[in-house]
Design a protein around this motif. Structure first.
Motif, mmCIF file in Angstrom:
data_model
loop_
_atom_site.group_PDB
_atom_site.id
_atom_site.type_symbol
_atom_site.label_atom_id
_atom_site.label_comp_id
_atom_site.label_asym_id
_atom_site.label_seq_id
_atom_site.Cartn_x
_atom_site.Cartn_y
_atom_site.Cartn_z
ATOM 1 N N LYS A 130 0.851 -1.189 0.000
ATOM 2 C CA LYS A 130 0.000 0.000 0.000
ATOM 3 C C LYS A 130 0.895 1.250 0.000
ATOM 4 N N GLY A 131 0.526 2.199 -0.841
ATOM 5 C CA GLY A 131 1.303 3.438 -0.905
ATOM 6 C C GLY A 131 1.653 3.806 -2.331
ATOM 7 N N ASN A 132 2.669 4.600 -2.450
ATOM 8 C CA ASN A 132 3.078 5.046 -3.782
ATOM 9 C C ASN A 132 3.659 3.896 -4.609
ATOM 10 N N VAL A 133 3.339 3.928 -5.886
ATOM 11 C CA VAL A 133 3.877 2.952 -6.840
ATOM 12 C C VAL A 133 4.871 3.687 -7.737
ATOM 13 N N THR A 134 6.082 3.193 -7.784
ATOM 14 C CA THR A 134 7.142 3.868 -8.528
ATOM 15 C C THR A 134 7.646 2.996 -9.681
ATOM 16 N N THR A 135 8.545 3.559 -10.444
ATOM 17 C CA THR A 135 9.195 2.767 -11.499
ATOM 18 C C THR A 135 9.929 1.591 -10.886
ATOM 19 N N ARG A 136 10.501 1.792 -9.699
ATOM 20 C CA ARG A 136 11.202 0.709 -9.009
ATOM 21 C C ARG A 136 10.254 -0.464 -8.747
ATOM 22 N N THR A 137 8.989 -0.173 -8.457
ATOM 23 C CA THR A 137 8.001 -1.227 -8.212
ATOM 24 C C THR A 137 7.922 -2.184 -9.395
ATOM 25 N N ALA A 138 7.930 -1.613 -10.609
ATOM 26 C CA ALA A 138 7.839 -2.458 -11.812
ATOM 27 C C ALA A 138 9.043 -3.383 -11.919
ATOM 28 N N TYR A 139 10.215 -2.877 -11.547
ATOM 29 C CA TYR A 139 11.420 -3.719 -11.576
ATOM 30 C C TYR A 139 11.371 -4.786 -10.490
ATOM 31 N N GLU A 140 10.768 -4.473 -9.353
ATOM 32 C CA GLU A 140 10.698 -5.432 -8.255
ATOM 33 C C GLU A 140 9.728 -6.569 -8.553
ATOM 34 N N ILE A 141 8.568 -6.239 -9.148
ATOM 35 C CA ILE A 141 7.598 -7.305 -9.423
ATOM 36 C C ILE A 141 7.948 -8.077 -10.693
ATOM 37 N N MET A 142 8.692 -7.468 -11.599
ATOM 38 C CA MET A 142 9.082 -8.130 -12.845
ATOM 39 C C MET A 142 10.550 -7.822 -13.165
ATOM 40 N N PRO A 143 11.483 -8.515 -12.484
ATOM 41 C CA PRO A 143 12.909 -8.258 -12.742
ATOM 42 C C PRO A 143 13.416 -8.910 -14.022
ATOM 43 N N PHE A 144 12.578 -9.745 -14.640
ATOM 44 C CA PHE A 144 13.017 -10.481 -15.825
ATOM 45 C C PHE A 144 12.752 -9.676 -17.104
ATOM 46 N N GLU A 145 13.364 -10.133 -18.189
ATOM 47 C CA GLU A 145 13.242 -9.443 -19.477
ATOM 48 C C GLU A 145 12.169 -10.088 -20.354
ATOM 49 N N ASN A 146 11.157 -10.690 -19.734
ATOM 50 C CA ASN A 146 10.126 -11.377 -20.518
ATOM 51 C C ASN A 146 9.300 -10.402 -21.347
ATOM 52 N N SER A 147 8.907 -10.855 -22.526
ATOM 53 C CA SER A 147 8.049 -10.044 -23.393
ATOM 54 C C SER A 147 6.738 -10.774 -23.650
ATOM 55 N N ILE A 148 5.818 -10.073 -24.288
ATOM 56 C CA ILE A 148 4.459 -10.604 -24.451
ATOM 57 C C ILE A 148 4.317 -11.306 -25.801
#
Length: 260
Positions: A130-148
C-alpha cells in the motif's frame, strides 16, 4: 670469370637467407592460453569504499535512483500473491494489465482481438505494498526481461489449460477465462472466455509471456501452439505504462475458478 660467378652465387644465397629470416620475423606471434585462474570475490557491506570509484559513479547512481523513485500511481491496498487459493489481487492485476495494454497493439497489427490472458504465479516476484507505486516497483515485481506473446489455441487446448490450472492448484494470473468445476475441483465442467462457453473447434487468441509460450512452468499447451505473435513489448515496460495510465491501482477480486 669463374671467381665472379662464384661470388654472385654466394650473394644470391645470402639474399635468399636474409629474406627467409625477415619473413619469419614478420609473422605475428599467436598467443596460446595454457591456464586460466579465477577466484570468487564476495562483495558485501564490509567491502571498503574506493573513494575515486565512488566519486565517479555517484552522479550515475543519483540519476538512476531518481528515475526508479519516480511516483507513477497510488496503491490503496497491499497486492500480495500469497493471499488467495485460485486467484490473487496482484495476479488479477498482472493479467488485466497485460490484456488491456496488449490488445490495442494486437488489434492494430493483426486486426484481431485477444480473448484472454494467462501468466504464471511464480513470475510475480514481489508484493506491491500500500502506498506510492514507482518505477522501481515495476522492476521489483518483474525483474526479468520477458516479453508478451499472443498464442493461438483451439478450444480443445483451452480445456487442457483449464485442466492444468485445476491440477496445479496455483493461482496463476488469468484474465477473461473462467473455469467451472465440481466441489472437489477434479472435473472441468465448462470453460468460458469473455463470458461465452468455449467451443472445441473455435480459435482463441491468448496473451502470455515468451517464457510460458516456450513451455515454461510445464505449460506445454502453450508451447504446442503452431501460431504465435511476438508483440515486442516487455512485461516490465507494460507495467510501467499501466501504472502511469491508471493513477490508482484497482483491487481486482474476480473469481476464475467457480464450483457449481
Amino acid at each position: 670469370m669463374v671467381k665472379i660467378k662464384k661470388n654472385k652465387t654466394i650473394i644470391s644465397y645470402f639474399v635468399f637467407l636474409l629474406t627467409f629470416f625477415i619473413l619469419i620475423a614478420c609473422q605475428s606471434q599467436k598467443d596460446i592460453v595454457y591456464e586460466v585462474n579465477a577466484k570468487q570475490i564476495n562483495i558485501n557491506e564490509k567491502a571498503e569504499t574506493v573513494n575515486a570509484i565512488d566519486s565517479f559513479i555517484t552522479p550515475y547512481r543519483y540519476h538512476i535512483n531518481e528515475d526508479l523513485n519516480h511516483v507513477l500511481a497510488y496503491n490503496p491496498i497491499d497486492q500480495d500473491k500469497s493471499k488467495g487459493e485460485w486467484e490473487t489481487n496482484i495476479g488479477n492485476l498482472f493479467a488485466r494489465a497485460t490484456f488491456e495494454l496488449s490488445n490495442p497493439i494486437f488489434q492494430k497489427r493483426e486486426n484481431k482481438k485477444i480473448d484472454g490472458c494467462i501468466l504464471n504465479h511464480g513470475g510475480i516476484r514481489s508484493v506491491i505494498p500500500k502506498g506510492n507505486v514507482t518505477t522501481r516497483t515495476a522492476y521489483e515485481i518483474m525483474p526479468f526481461e520477458n516479453s508478451i506473446i499472443v498464442v493461438v489455441l483451439k478450444g480443445s487446448e483451452i480445456l487442457n489449460l483449464a485442466n492444468f490450472i485445476l491440477k496445479e492448484k496455483k493461482p496463476h494470473p488469468l484474465y477473461g477465462i473462467t473455469i467451472f468445476t465440481n466441489e472437489d475441483f477434479s472435473v472441468v465442467k465448462k470453460v468460458e472466455i469473455q463470458n461465452k462457453v468455449v467451443e472445441k473447434d473455435n480459435i482463441y487468441y491468448i496473451a502470455t509471456s515468451d517464457y510460458l509460450a516456450n513451455g515454461g512452468d510445464n505449460m506445454t499447451f502453450l508451447k504446442n501452439s503452431t501460431q504465435k505473435y511476438d508483440l515486442d513489448y516487455k512485461l516490465r515496460s507494460l507495467f510501467i505504462d499501466y501504472f502511469t495510465k491508471v493513477d490508482t491501482l484497482p483491487n481486482i477480486t474476480t473469481k476464475h475458478v467457480i464450483t457449481e
